[in-house]
Design an enzyme around this catalytic site. Sequence first.
Site, PDB file in Angstrom:
ATOM      1  CB  ALA A  70      -0.895  -0.015   1.228  1.00  0.00           C
ATOM      2  CG  ASN A 145      -3.081   4.237  10.289  1.00  0.00           C
ATOM      3  OD1 ASN A 145      -3.501   5.215   9.666  1.00  0.00           O
ATOM      4  ND2 ASN A 145      -1.903   4.227  10.880  1.00  0.00           N
ATOM      5  CD  GLN A 175      -5.612  -0.552   9.093  1.00  0.00           C
ATOM      6  OE1 GLN A 175      -6.284  -1.536   9.417  1.00  0.00           O
ATOM      7  NE2 GLN A 175      -4.287  -0.547   9.187  1.00  0.00           N
ATOM      8  CB  SER A 195      -2.250  -3.297   2.244  1.00  0.00           C
ATOM      9  OG  SER A 195      -1.137  -4.056   2.638  1.00  0.00           O
ATOM     10  CG  HIS A 197       0.772  -6.768   5.235  1.00  0.00           C
ATOM     11  ND1 HIS A 197       0.998  -6.421   6.547  1.00  0.00           N
ATOM     12  CD2 HIS A 197       1.006  -5.655   4.518  1.00  0.00           C
ATOM     13  CE1 HIS A 197       1.373  -5.157   6.612  1.00  0.00           C
ATOM     14  NE2 HIS A 197       1.385  -4.666   5.391  1.00  0.00           N
ATOM     15  CB  THR A 233       8.560 -10.389 -13.724  1.00  0.00           C
ATOM     16  OG1 THR A 233       9.410 -10.173 -14.843  1.00  0.00           O
ATOM     17  CG2 THR A 233       7.787 -11.684 -13.902  1.00  0.00           C
ATOM     18  CB  CYS A 320       4.710   2.875   9.240  1.00  0.00           C
ATOM     19  SG  CYS A 320       3.945   1.465   8.482  1.00  0.00           S
TER      20      CYS A 320
HETATM   21  N1  PLP Z   1      -2.070   2.963   4.852  1.00  0.00           N
HETATM   22  C1  PLP Z   1      -2.607   2.606   6.021  1.00  0.00           C
HETATM   23  C2  PLP Z   1      -3.871   3.276   6.487  1.00  0.00           C
HETATM   24  C3  PLP Z   1      -2.009   1.622   6.801  1.00  0.00           C
HETATM   25  O1  PLP Z   1      -2.536   1.267   7.974  1.00  0.00           O
HETATM   26  C4  PLP Z   1      -0.810   1.017   6.336  1.00  0.00           C
HETATM   27  C5  PLP Z   1      -0.092   0.037   7.178  1.00  0.00           C
HETATM   28  O2  PLP Z   1      -0.065   0.150   8.395  1.00  0.00           O
HETATM   29  C6  PLP Z   1      -0.303   1.409   5.089  1.00  0.00           C
HETATM   30  C7  PLP Z   1      -0.959   2.389   4.367  1.00  0.00           C
HETATM   31  C8  PLP Z   1       0.938   0.778   4.526  1.00  0.00           C
HETATM   32  O3  PLP Z   1       0.671  -0.538   4.119  1.00  0.00           O
HETATM   33  P1  PLP Z   1       1.829  -1.502   3.569  1.00  0.00           P
HETATM   34  O4  PLP Z   1       2.444  -2.133   4.762  1.00  0.00           O
HETATM   35  O5  PLP Z   1       1.131  -2.478   2.657  1.00  0.00           O
HETATM   36  O6  PLP Z   1       2.777  -0.630   2.825  1.00  0.00           O
END
Ligand code: PLP
Length: 374
Positions: A70, A145, A175, A195, A197, A233, A320
């Site tokens: 994402a 998030n 989210q 995303s 995961h 790829t 993050c």
């Molecule tokens: N955007 C939001 C709202 C998220 O919660 C997150 C991950 O915590 C991301 C983007 C980033 O996702 P990714 O780990 O797939 O880069």
Amino acid sequence: MIYFLDNASTTKCFDEVNEEILRASKDDFYNPGALYAQGFETKKKLDDDRDVVLKAIGGAGYKVIFTSSATESNNLALNQVNKNAKIIIGGGEHPSIYEAALSLKNRGVDVVFAPLNKDGCIDVERFYELMTPDVSFVSIMHVSNETGNINAISELCHFAKSINPKVLFHVDGVQAFMKIDVSLQVLGVDMYTISSHKVHGPKGIGALICKKNLNLKPEIYGGGQEQGVRSGTENYPLIAGFIKAVRLTMPRIENNLQIVTCKNNALLNELSQSGVSYEINGAGEKSPYILSLSFVGVRGEVLLHMLEEYGILVSTGSACSTKKIGNRVLKAMGKNQQQIEGNLRISFDVADDIDVQYVSKAIKECVNKYKRIV
Ligand code: PLP
């Protein structure tokens, strides 16, 4: 016993997803760009996978660009902004939008941050004032998030387009996807980030879903994969795993929402009965998957490690941004230093068993212990 209550940071792959990744690695390892039958066959599966995503998200009239995350999708969306543009970015965005927007600002783009109200949502009235005809790009997240707040995307997008029909409206839906009901046709947005995961798929796969007629500026140049936007790829085995997770979750979104709402309510109930003092961050329409609490007078980070001793895994906000000082989003909501420092994010999943009495008792014991020691 581990109670994993940090599902907003990542989720465990479903067993079926792991099996599908292994199967696709063995059977569908061909390059989708190859000119023999096996290549065509893999390309066909890849394109069918795009349709699964579009079906899951009410995306008739949209196309899917698979990316590595994402974060990459969000950067790709912001990559569409021209040098002299004026853009609006939500005041509570994830770092993958916020930091990318700051970098645009440093390069001369006029970036305006739309403020949050004290409840944690985009302040709609303020957004209406900021949305002038010269704004060419908007990015606002669907579900926060940090707090779980749900923004009024349809309302904001339709208003923005009534002021400038050519505005590009992007939404970070990480989210929201597979957690609440999402229909891109209803929202009317131009681009939407998801995303893998966060929904029990593998790490390393995301997507930017955008209107079919949008000609996106490429982010990565090369062989022209992903409709010329994102060369390299395609990682078909991981995409196949992601799609397996989507297929498994899609019919259960509504049911999952009810189960998670019950877990969220049950924990809050236990906490309030325990007598421990806490505040809930965010109000109004919220996703039950994310619960942001502040324990005033306690450092959330210390509490997190104390809870770890009980086998309870939570976070103090976005994984993050844990290295950044303070919580930018809670600050934007007008929270004071103590409320920000005492923040704990609990994020639920339908699959995890959670003994709310145990978790609530552990939180109370840790808070009391902290207050006795400090
Ligand atoms: N955007 C939001 C709202 C998220 O919660 C997150 C991950 O915590 C991301 C983007 C980033 O996702 P990714 O780990 O797939 O880069």
